[in-house]
Scaffold this active site. Structure first.
Site, short mmCIF file in Angstrom:
data_model
loop_
_atom_site.label_atom_id
_atom_site.label_comp_id
_atom_site.label_asym_id
_atom_site.label_seq_id
_atom_site.Cartn_x
_atom_site.Cartn_y
_atom_site.Cartn_z
N LYS A 1 50.75 28.14 -15.42
CA LYS A 1 50.54 27.68 -16.80
C LYS A 1 51.88 27.64 -17.52
O LYS A 1 52.69 28.56 -17.40
CB LYS A 1 49.57 28.63 -17.51
CG LYS A 1 49.24 28.25 -18.94
CD LYS A 1 48.24 29.24 -19.54
CE LYS A 1 47.98 28.97 -21.01
NZ LYS A 1 47.00 29.93 -21.58
N SER B 1 43.26 28.00 -24.07
CA SER B 1 44.49 27.23 -23.99
C SER B 1 44.90 26.88 -22.56
O SER B 1 45.84 26.12 -22.35
CB SER B 1 45.63 28.02 -24.65
OG SER B 1 45.85 29.25 -23.97
N SER C 1 41.21 32.38 -23.24
CA SER C 1 41.91 31.19 -22.76
C SER C 1 41.83 30.95 -21.26
O SER C 1 42.21 29.88 -20.78
CB SER C 1 43.39 31.24 -23.17
OG SER C 1 43.51 31.05 -24.55
#
Length: 467
Positions: free
Chosen positions: A71, A146, A170
């Site tokens: 990520k 996210s 997230s």
């Protein structure tokens, strides 16, 4: 060599086993992964940086040769590290974190960086830097956030698993929206994935989003901080005892979920009862929802204010208005306007909420709720250019279950048990006491056996488009 589509159907452990037997090489796994990214990422926009060649040979280990994504909230040496922000659009990471070193030692091969909302602040992966990441189940809908880029890449079959992190849901929320398994470890269970510390960072757990429970369990075992006591180790088997499960549906703000979410929840309760567990509806914890939401975003604003201050000290001109998204600036401004008591007051709100949560759930093995209160939202519903109050109101409606586990340091997971015809997946959320990660993973194996999901592919995925 197996073709890229047949490899896409395999989880990480299965790909590693092929590699260990010599049926496919690490280079072939990498090239097949690149081919899948090239074929579908222009449409989905889940990968924001691609490594065209491995940065180093795959090391021997349990995931040796398996391609994965990191990520973009987290550094990986030699790769762009933007955190979804125009402020860091040209930033390239130089150092490896302790977390990254253990992933590297496991044999995983980083093939790129996955999309995130700016600094992981918003529950939709759409930024002014990278654009919109599309949900492969319905391109008009958000992958949520996210960690939306990681979830989309796994759901589309680009990679078998992807690193993600979770400061308020997230990992678990994108896993729910994309029909995947998303596990958040207990606070402090894994080694550090960051170079800095903040209250928001302390609530954040790093892990992965995966198609299979076993990939997630193995990933946890290789990232554990073994200096902290008896390790969880590699959990391999379904739980073998009856659990006492507390359950409720009311969000922290006092609202009930949408009908489709309620149907998914009811199905999960029926399944758990069928499996022999004792499922007991209880009164939800009596949180002060508005105070808790306010404290959560004050802590987030404090973390970003620290970033702005650091950048201001290290360059000639201060951070400009167009280098951060409007919502990010609003969080910073709100925190600064509250004065020096903002963080202590937020910590006190958190402490009361944690006490309330533990008192309400005392004596239960597991807590069951929906993962999100609404069906996955359309693109733009949580846009970073919305006004602060509207964005907070919409977030509070949807994200009403997961943040308390971050605040309390508990493990939590979203399990993909509901796939409505013609609709988007809806996950079911389970949580346990801090340190009870093995118990949750054992339950996840049991649910995976009872309602297998590995062959449920999104319409815009490599296996669905190239059967």
């Amino acid at each position: 060599m197996k073709d890229m589509v047949s490899l896409a159907r395999l989880d990480g452990m299965a790909q590693a086993e092929l590699c260990a037997r010599g049926e496919v090489s690490a280079a072939e796994l990498f090239d097949a992964c690149l081919a899948r990214i090239d074929a579908l990422n222009p449409l989905l926009r889940s990968v924001v940086t691609v490594a065209r060649e491995p940065t180093r040979p795959a090391k021997p280990g349990p995931f040796s040769g398996v391609p994965f994504l990191v990520k973009d909230a987290t550094p990986w040496p030699g790769m762009r590290w933007s955190m979804g922000s125009r402020l860091f659009a040209a930033n390239v990471a130089q150092q490896q974190t302790p977390y990254g070193r253990q992933l590297d030692e496991s044999g995983l091969v980083c093939v790129g960086k996955s999309a995130t909302s700016e600094f992981g602040l918003i529950g939709s992966t759409e930024t002014l830097l990278e654009g919109v990441t599309h949900n492969p189940w319905n391109l008009a809908h958000s992958a949520t956030g996210s960690s939306g880029g990681s979830a989309v890449a796994v759901a589309a079959g680009l990679v078998p698993l992807a690193h993600a992190n979770d400061g308020g849901g997230s990992i678990r929320i994108p896993a729910s929206a994309c029909g995947l398994f998303g596990f958040k470890p207990s606070r402090g269970l894994t080694v550090s994935a960051s170079f800095a510390s903040s209250d928001f960072g302390d609530m954040t757990s790093d892990h992965c989003i995966s198609r299979s429970v076993r990939d997630s369990a193995l990933f946890l075992s290789i990232t554990e901080d073994r200096s902290r006591g008896a390790p969880v180790g590699f959990v391999r088997d379904p739980i073998a005892r009856k659990l006492r499960i507390a359950t409720w549906t009311r969000t922290v703000m006092g609202s009930e979920p949408e009908p489709a979410v309620r149907r998914a929840y009811d199905e999960a309760v029926a399944l758990l009862t069928e499996l022999g567990h004792e499922v007991e509806p209880i009164a939800p914890p009596a949180f002060d929802g508005p105070a808790l939401g306010d404290a959560f975003f004050l802590v987030s604003g404090a973390a970003i204010a620290g970033v702005v201050e650091l950048v201001d000290r290290t360059r000639d001109i201060p951070v400009q208005s167009d280098e951060l998204e409007p919502f990010t600036w609003a969080l910073v401004d709100t925190f600064l306007a509250r004065g020096p008591d903002a963080l202590p007051q937020s910590r006190a709100v958190f402490a009361r909420a944690v006490h309330t949560y533990h008192e309400a759930t005392r004596g239960y093995d597991v807590v069951l709720t929906p993962t999100i209160a609404t069906e996955p939202w359309p693109i733009g519903h949580l846009s970073p250019v919305l006004g602060r109050e509207e964005l907070l109101r919409r977030t509070a409606r949807a994200v009403g279950y997961t943040p308390i586990q971050n605040i309390a340091g508990c493990p939590g997971m979203s399990v993909p048990l509901h796939f409505p015809d013609g609709g988007l997946p809806i996950g079911t959320h389970f949580a346990a006491a801090p340190g009870a990660d093995a118990l949750l993973l054992g339950l996840a194996y049991q649910l995976e056996q009872a309602r297998p999901w590995k062959d449920r592919w999104a319409p815009y995925s490599i296996p669905a488009l190239r059967p």
